[in-house]
Design a protein around this motif. Sequence first.
Motif, PDB file in Angstrom:
ATOM      1  N   GLY A 343       0.783  -1.230   0.000  1.00  0.00           N
ATOM      2  CA  GLY A 343       0.000   0.000   0.000  1.00  0.00           C
ATOM      3  C   GLY A 343       0.812   1.274   0.000  1.00  0.00           C
ATOM      4  O   GLY A 343       0.251   2.364  -0.148  1.00  0.00           O
ATOM      5  N   LYS A 344       2.123   1.175   0.154  1.00  0.00           N
ATOM      6  CA  LYS A 344       2.979   2.359   0.114  1.00  0.00           C
ATOM      7  C   LYS A 344       3.673   2.432  -1.244  1.00  0.00           C
ATOM      8  O   LYS A 344       4.156   1.416  -1.760  1.00  0.00           O
ATOM      9  N   LEU A 345       3.713   3.632  -1.829  1.00  0.00           N
ATOM     10  CA  LEU A 345       4.380   3.816  -3.115  1.00  0.00           C
ATOM     11  C   LEU A 345       5.811   4.266  -2.869  1.00  0.00           C
ATOM     12  O   LEU A 345       6.060   5.372  -2.366  1.00  0.00           O
ATOM     13  N   LEU A 346       6.761   3.377  -3.188  1.00  0.00           N
ATOM     14  CA  LEU A 346       8.182   3.653  -2.976  1.00  0.00           C
ATOM     15  C   LEU A 346       8.874   3.887  -4.307  1.00  0.00           C
ATOM     16  O   LEU A 346       8.543   3.248  -5.320  1.00  0.00           O
ATOM     17  N   LYS A 347       9.860   4.775  -4.309  1.00  0.00           N
ATOM     18  CA  LYS A 347      10.530   5.146  -5.545  1.00  0.00           C
ATOM     19  C   LYS A 347      11.583   4.119  -5.944  1.00  0.00           C
ATOM     20  O   LYS A 347      12.295   3.571  -5.102  1.00  0.00           O
ATOM     21  N   ALA A 348      11.665   3.893  -7.261  1.00  0.00           N
ATOM     22  CA  ALA A 348      12.675   2.990  -7.812  1.00  0.00           C
ATOM     23  C   ALA A 348      13.180   3.564  -9.131  1.00  0.00           C
ATOM     24  O   ALA A 348      12.484   4.323  -9.803  1.00  0.00           O
ATOM     25  N   LYS A 349      14.391   3.185  -9.473  1.00  0.00           N
ATOM     26  CA  LYS A 349      14.999   3.633 -10.726  1.00  0.00           C
ATOM     27  C   LYS A 349      15.085   2.463 -11.694  1.00  0.00           C
ATOM     28  O   LYS A 349      15.445   1.349 -11.316  1.00  0.00           O
ATOM     29  N   VAL A 350      14.768   2.723 -12.965  1.00  0.00           N
ATOM     30  CA  VAL A 350      14.827   1.698 -13.997  1.00  0.00           C
ATOM     31  C   VAL A 350      16.271   1.565 -14.486  1.00  0.00           C
ATOM     32  O   VAL A 350      16.943   2.563 -14.769  1.00  0.00           O
ATOM     33  N   THR A 351      16.758   0.324 -14.563  1.00  0.00           N
ATOM     34  CA  THR A 351      18.132   0.049 -14.985  1.00  0.00           C
ATOM     35  C   THR A 351      18.145  -1.041 -16.055  1.00  0.00           C
ATOM     36  O   THR A 351      17.124  -1.649 -16.371  1.00  0.00           O
ATOM     37  N   LYS A 352      19.316  -1.300 -16.569  1.00  0.00           N
ATOM     38  CA  LYS A 352      19.488  -2.510 -17.374  1.00  0.00           C
ATOM     39  C   LYS A 352      19.218  -3.713 -16.476  1.00  0.00           C
ATOM     40  O   LYS A 352      19.496  -3.661 -15.275  1.00  0.00           O
ATOM     41  N   PRO A 353      18.711  -4.806 -17.030  1.00  0.00           N
ATOM     42  CA  PRO A 353      18.387  -5.964 -16.179  1.00  0.00           C
ATOM     43  C   PRO A 353      19.592  -6.845 -15.865  1.00  0.00           C
ATOM     44  O   PRO A 353      19.500  -8.067 -15.854  1.00  0.00           O
ATOM     45  N   VAL A 354      20.731  -6.225 -15.615  1.00  0.00           N
ATOM     46  CA  VAL A 354      21.938  -6.910 -15.156  1.00  0.00           C
ATOM     47  C   VAL A 354      22.553  -6.007 -14.099  1.00  0.00           C
ATOM     48  O   VAL A 354      22.838  -4.839 -14.369  1.00  0.00           O
ATOM     49  N   PHE A 355      22.764  -6.538 -12.907  1.00  0.00           N
ATOM     50  CA  PHE A 355      23.187  -5.715 -11.780  1.00  0.00           C
ATOM     51  C   PHE A 355      24.621  -5.976 -11.329  1.00  0.00           C
ATOM     52  O   PHE A 355      25.322  -5.064 -10.907  1.00  0.00           O
ATOM     53  N   ALA A 356      25.053  -7.224 -11.387  1.00  0.00           N
ATOM     54  CA  ALA A 356      26.408  -7.572 -10.929  1.00  0.00           C
ATOM     55  C   ALA A 356      26.897  -8.812 -11.645  1.00  0.00           C
ATOM     56  O   ALA A 356      26.141  -9.773 -11.840  1.00  0.00           O
ATOM     57  N   ARG A 357      28.160  -8.786 -12.043  1.00  0.00           N
ATOM     58  CA  ARG A 357      28.801  -9.956 -12.624  1.00  0.00           C
ATOM     59  C   ARG A 357      30.296  -9.872 -12.353  1.00  0.00           C
ATOM     60  O   ARG A 357      30.847  -8.780 -12.152  1.00  0.00           O
ATOM     61  N   ASN A 358      30.924 -11.024 -12.384  1.00  0.00           N
ATOM     62  CA  ASN A 358      32.375 -11.096 -12.190  1.00  0.00           C
ATOM     63  C   ASN A 358      32.831 -10.351 -10.947  1.00  0.00           C
ATOM     64  O   ASN A 358      33.799  -9.591 -10.947  1.00  0.00           O
ATOM     65  N   GLY A 359      32.073 -10.552  -9.848  1.00  0.00           N
ATOM     66  CA  GLY A 359      32.479 -10.067  -8.546  1.00  0.00           C
ATOM     67  C   GLY A 359      32.169  -8.632  -8.215  1.00  0.00           C
ATOM     68  O   GLY A 359      32.502  -8.160  -7.131  1.00  0.00           O
ATOM     69  N   LYS A 360      31.517  -7.924  -9.135  1.00  0.00           N
ATOM     70  CA  LYS A 360      31.272  -6.504  -8.839  1.00  0.00           C
ATOM     71  C   LYS A 360      29.990  -6.003  -9.490  1.00  0.00           C
ATOM     72  O   LYS A 360      29.478  -6.616 -10.435  1.00  0.00           O
ATOM     73  N   ALA A 361      29.514  -4.868  -8.991  1.00  0.00           N
ATOM     74  CA  ALA A 361      28.329  -4.234  -9.545  1.00  0.00           C
ATOM     75  C   ALA A 361      28.626  -3.707 -10.945  1.00  0.00           C
ATOM     76  O   ALA A 361      29.745  -3.261 -11.234  1.00  0.00           O
ATOM     77  N   VAL A 362      27.613  -3.740 -11.810  1.00  0.00           N
ATOM     78  CA  VAL A 362      27.786  -3.245 -13.177  1.00  0.00           C
ATOM     79  C   VAL A 362      26.796  -2.118 -13.497  1.00  0.00           C
ATOM     80  O   VAL A 362      26.687  -1.693 -14.634  1.00  0.00           O
ATOM     81  N   ILE A 363      26.068  -1.637 -12.499  1.00  0.00           N
ATOM     82  CA  ILE A 363      25.180  -0.506 -12.723  1.00  0.00           C
ATOM     83  C   ILE A 363      25.628   0.685 -11.883  1.00  0.00           C
ATOM     84  O   ILE A 363      26.361   0.528 -10.912  1.00  0.00           O
TER      85      ILE A 363
END
Length: 363
Positions: A343-363
């Motif tokens: 019931g609460k509207l929380l903010k989110a940001k749209v990103t590429k659908p890949v967040f982390a690979r090879n041990g680190k964040a990619v966004i």
Amino acid sequence: MLKKTVLNSAHRALGARMVDFGGWDMPVNYGSQIEEHHAVRKDCGMFDVSHMCPVDLTGAECRPFLSRLVANDVAKLTVPGKALYSAMLNEAGGVIDDLIIYFLSDTRFRIVVNAGTADKDLAWMRARAAEWQLDVTITPRRDGANALAIIAVQGPNARARVWQVLPQLKAASEGLKPFFAAEVDRYFIASTGYTGEDGFEIMLPATEAEAIWQQLKDAGVAPCGLGARDTLRLEAGMNLYGQDMDESVSPLDAGLAWTVAMKDARDFVGKSALTAAGQQKAFLGLVLLDKGVLRGHQQVITKQGNGEITSGSFSPTLQQSIALARLPLGVAIGDEVEVDIRGKLLKAKVTKPVFARNGKAVI
């Protein structure tokens, strides 16, 4: 009665917390899911994926059969050992299953299908082979005297640990590029995985699995459960069947357009439906900007209309809540949207659908 892999007693001996996963008694973690996740990103961990079903396809007409059966084009498979990720569709263009096809020779392929869909997959394959009257033999390898177990060893140190325990595999596997496999006697070693990290998926006789599992553990490979596997694959932007797609969802709407070869004259099951419908949704990533946790089925409110989260969780690597979501066409990377969380509207940001690979964040 839940089905059990050959490693079930090994999991229980390690004190794993076991859960019902699609009818299989599987470990969700062995203590700390977060520690297991970080072990794979920073060192190496291993997963029992013996519930997955390897299927050997043999016969003179394997290629014509697969050409019609799956949405990706097996003509791309020209080098022995090369693997292809694809979706097997129904006539309406929905995803019966996503799978990996390994090319071994023109008369021999190996397909790995999901655990919960194996029975329906085999029934579908056999029905299509009969309908098309093609010379193929379809042999599952999960049960019986010729059963195979599958152990996935993933992480930056995975290769070294595998070669420490199975040195006979090194010569054949050290030169493997991503998405290739090699056969060494009774072992099948593939440079595939579901974590976004380097490593191998090893198929071996089920009778040897427990001994190899213990040797890997003794070599410092951390046993990891389904919990870490899910957060790792989510960070890597990899779909989970039954959450991110199913028989009611087109691969074009599930971020899998890259696995669908539409442009050539080849026909395959579901092609006409995909051609008629086209892409109707965008498959994108979300990072939560407010405090909370993103979960599947939460509604996403955008300027273009509403969408839905398909998979969501807290990301141990990013230390933020992330999700994959099916959103209206026109929503773009960088847009700010809202997610309805209880019931609460929380903010989110749209990103590429890949967040982390090879041990680190990619966004």
